[in-house]
Design a protein around this motif. Sequence first.
Motif, PDB file in Angstrom:
ATOM      1  N   HIS A   8       0.863  -1.181   0.000  1.00  0.00           N
ATOM      2  CA  HIS A   8       0.000   0.000   0.000  1.00  0.00           C
ATOM      3  C   HIS A   8       0.898   1.229   0.000  1.00  0.00           C
ATOM      4  O   HIS A   8       2.114   1.132   0.144  1.00  0.00           O
ATOM      5  N   SER A   9       0.296   2.394  -0.180  1.00  0.00           N
ATOM      6  CA  SER A   9       1.090   3.594  -0.384  1.00  0.00           C
ATOM      7  C   SER A   9       0.406   4.823   0.195  1.00  0.00           C
ATOM      8  O   SER A   9      -0.818   4.862   0.316  1.00  0.00           O
ATOM      9  N   ARG A  10       1.226   5.811   0.530  1.00  0.00           N
ATOM     10  CA  ARG A  10       0.754   7.118   1.002  1.00  0.00           C
ATOM     11  C   ARG A  10       1.554   8.187   0.276  1.00  0.00           C
ATOM     12  O   ARG A  10       2.711   7.965  -0.065  1.00  0.00           O
ATOM     13  N   THR A  11       0.938   9.332   0.078  1.00  0.00           N
ATOM     14  CA  THR A  11       1.603  10.417  -0.624  1.00  0.00           C
ATOM     15  C   THR A  11       1.530  11.699   0.185  1.00  0.00           C
ATOM     16  O   THR A  11       0.513  11.990   0.810  1.00  0.00           O
ATOM     17  N   GLY A  12       2.604  12.463   0.142  1.00  0.00           N
ATOM     18  CA  GLY A  12       2.634  13.790   0.743  1.00  0.00           C
ATOM     19  C   GLY A  12       3.277  14.756  -0.234  1.00  0.00           C
ATOM     20  O   GLY A  12       3.783  14.358  -1.273  1.00  0.00           O
ATOM     21  N   ASP A  13       3.243  16.024   0.102  1.00  0.00           N
ATOM     22  CA  ASP A  13       3.847  17.012  -0.782  1.00  0.00           C
ATOM     23  C   ASP A  13       4.494  18.112   0.037  1.00  0.00           C
ATOM     24  O   ASP A  13       4.137  18.361   1.176  1.00  0.00           O
ATOM     25  N   LYS A  14       5.465  18.746  -0.572  1.00  0.00           N
ATOM     26  CA  LYS A  14       6.115  19.924  -0.009  1.00  0.00           C
ATOM     27  C   LYS A  14       6.505  20.792  -1.194  1.00  0.00           C
ATOM     28  O   LYS A  14       7.477  20.502  -1.888  1.00  0.00           O
ATOM     29  N   GLY A  15       5.703  21.792  -1.450  1.00  0.00           N
ATOM     30  CA  GLY A  15       5.963  22.632  -2.618  1.00  0.00           C
ATOM     31  C   GLY A  15       5.800  21.840  -3.891  1.00  0.00           C
ATOM     32  O   GLY A  15       4.746  21.263  -4.142  1.00  0.00           O
ATOM     33  N   ASN A  16       6.839  21.777  -4.679  1.00  0.00           N
ATOM     34  CA  ASN A  16       6.805  21.077  -5.956  1.00  0.00           C
ATOM     35  C   ASN A  16       7.385  19.664  -5.862  1.00  0.00           C
ATOM     36  O   ASN A  16       7.724  19.051  -6.856  1.00  0.00           O
ATOM     37  N   ILE A  17       7.521  19.154  -4.642  1.00  0.00           N
ATOM     38  CA  ILE A  17       8.107  17.836  -4.398  1.00  0.00           C
ATOM     39  C   ILE A  17       7.025  16.881  -3.903  1.00  0.00           C
ATOM     40  O   ILE A  17       6.271  17.209  -2.988  1.00  0.00           O
ATOM     41  N   SER A  18       6.949  15.715  -4.507  1.00  0.00           N
ATOM     42  CA  SER A  18       6.036  14.672  -4.046  1.00  0.00           C
ATOM     43  C   SER A  18       6.843  13.615  -3.295  1.00  0.00           C
ATOM     44  O   SER A  18       7.947  13.260  -3.686  1.00  0.00           O
ATOM     45  N   ASN A  19       6.273  13.131  -2.220  1.00  0.00           N
ATOM     46  CA  ASN A  19       6.906  12.125  -1.375  1.00  0.00           C
ATOM     47  C   ASN A  19       5.950  10.930  -1.324  1.00  0.00           C
ATOM     48  O   ASN A  19       4.824  11.064  -0.852  1.00  0.00           O
ATOM     49  N   ILE A  20       6.393   9.786  -1.827  1.00  0.00           N
ATOM     50  CA  ILE A  20       5.533   8.594  -1.873  1.00  0.00           C
ATOM     51  C   ILE A  20       6.157   7.484  -1.042  1.00  0.00           C
ATOM     52  O   ILE A  20       7.270   7.055  -1.302  1.00  0.00           O
ATOM     53  N   SER A  21       5.409   7.034  -0.043  1.00  0.00           N
ATOM     54  CA  SER A  21       5.827   5.883   0.769  1.00  0.00           C
ATOM     55  C   SER A  21       5.161   4.636   0.211  1.00  0.00           C
ATOM     56  O   SER A  21       3.978   4.648  -0.121  1.00  0.00           O
ATOM     57  N   LEU A  22       5.929   3.569   0.117  1.00  0.00           N
ATOM     58  CA  LEU A  22       5.448   2.286  -0.379  1.00  0.00           C
ATOM     59  C   LEU A  22       5.741   1.252   0.696  1.00  0.00           C
ATOM     60  O   LEU A  22       6.907   1.043   1.053  1.00  0.00           O
ATOM     61  N   ILE A  23       4.689   0.617   1.220  1.00  0.00           N
ATOM     62  CA  ILE A  23       4.842  -0.286   2.360  1.00  0.00           C
ATOM     63  C   ILE A  23       4.248  -1.651   2.002  1.00  0.00           C
ATOM     64  O   ILE A  23       3.080  -1.741   1.618  1.00  0.00           O
ATOM     65  N   VAL A  24       5.054  -2.704   2.131  1.00  0.00           N
ATOM     66  CA  VAL A  24       4.549  -4.050   1.838  1.00  0.00           C
ATOM     67  C   VAL A  24       3.633  -4.521   2.973  1.00  0.00           C
ATOM     68  O   VAL A  24       3.827  -4.147   4.126  1.00  0.00           O
ATOM     69  N   TYR A  25       2.638  -5.312   2.620  1.00  0.00           N
ATOM     70  CA  TYR A  25       1.753  -5.896   3.624  1.00  0.00           C
ATOM     71  C   TYR A  25       2.477  -6.957   4.440  1.00  0.00           C
ATOM     72  O   TYR A  25       2.271  -7.079   5.634  1.00  0.00           O
ATOM     73  N   ASP A  26       3.298  -7.731   3.752  1.00  0.00           N
ATOM     74  CA  ASP A  26       4.024  -8.837   4.366  1.00  0.00           C
ATOM     75  C   ASP A  26       5.515  -8.629   4.093  1.00  0.00           C
ATOM     76  O   ASP A  26       5.924  -8.540   2.928  1.00  0.00           O
ATOM     77  N   LYS A  27       6.314  -8.559   5.126  1.00  0.00           N
ATOM     78  CA  LYS A  27       7.745  -8.268   4.953  1.00  0.00           C
ATOM     79  C   LYS A  27       8.469  -9.296   4.080  1.00  0.00           C
ATOM     80  O   LYS A  27       9.540  -9.020   3.563  1.00  0.00           O
ATOM     81  N   SER A  28       7.882 -10.465   3.886  1.00  0.00           N
ATOM     82  CA  SER A  28       8.514 -11.458   3.011  1.00  0.00           C
ATOM     83  C   SER A  28       8.546 -10.971   1.557  1.00  0.00           C
ATOM     84  O   SER A  28       9.308 -11.508   0.748  1.00  0.00           O
ATOM     85  N   ASN A  29       7.750  -9.972   1.223  1.00  0.00           N
ATOM     86  CA  ASN A  29       7.741  -9.412  -0.131  1.00  0.00           C
ATOM     87  C   ASN A  29       8.664  -8.205  -0.291  1.00  0.00           C
ATOM     88  O   ASN A  29       8.783  -7.663  -1.380  1.00  0.00           O
ATOM     89  N   PHE A  30       9.317  -7.790   0.784  1.00  0.00           N
ATOM     90  CA  PHE A  30      10.137  -6.584   0.723  1.00  0.00           C
ATOM     91  C   PHE A  30      11.301  -6.717  -0.259  1.00  0.00           C
ATOM     92  O   PHE A  30      11.571  -5.794  -1.033  1.00  0.00           O
TER      93      PHE A  30
END
Length: 99
Positions: A8-30
């Motif tokens: 799953h993912s979350r997005t944030g912003d700061k001015g003209n910069i996008s910050n996207i976090s990507l987090i696996v549901y199960d660490k075996s897929n990392f």
Amino acid sequence: MKLWEIAHSRTGDKGNISNISLIVYDKSNFDLVLQKVTADKVKDWFGERVKGDVIRYELPQLGALNFVLYDALEGGVTSASTLDKHGKSMSSYLLMMEL
């Protein structure tokens, strides 16, 4: 397989910069995500939408990656005339990436 099937993912912003976090549901897929979702692939995936660099930060203890996309929001909240000035839909678009 689409990325959304294992992360799953979350997005944030700061001015003209996008910050996207990507987090696996199960660490075996990392390790798979670490190998397949590189900064270069993310930049290619977004195409002309991201005009600057993409930097990837790794957080293995959380099973997460954090991508910082420069010059990605057409100026940001105060400048862009786009419908998604914060770039919140970018996280959903990243999850459509094929692994």
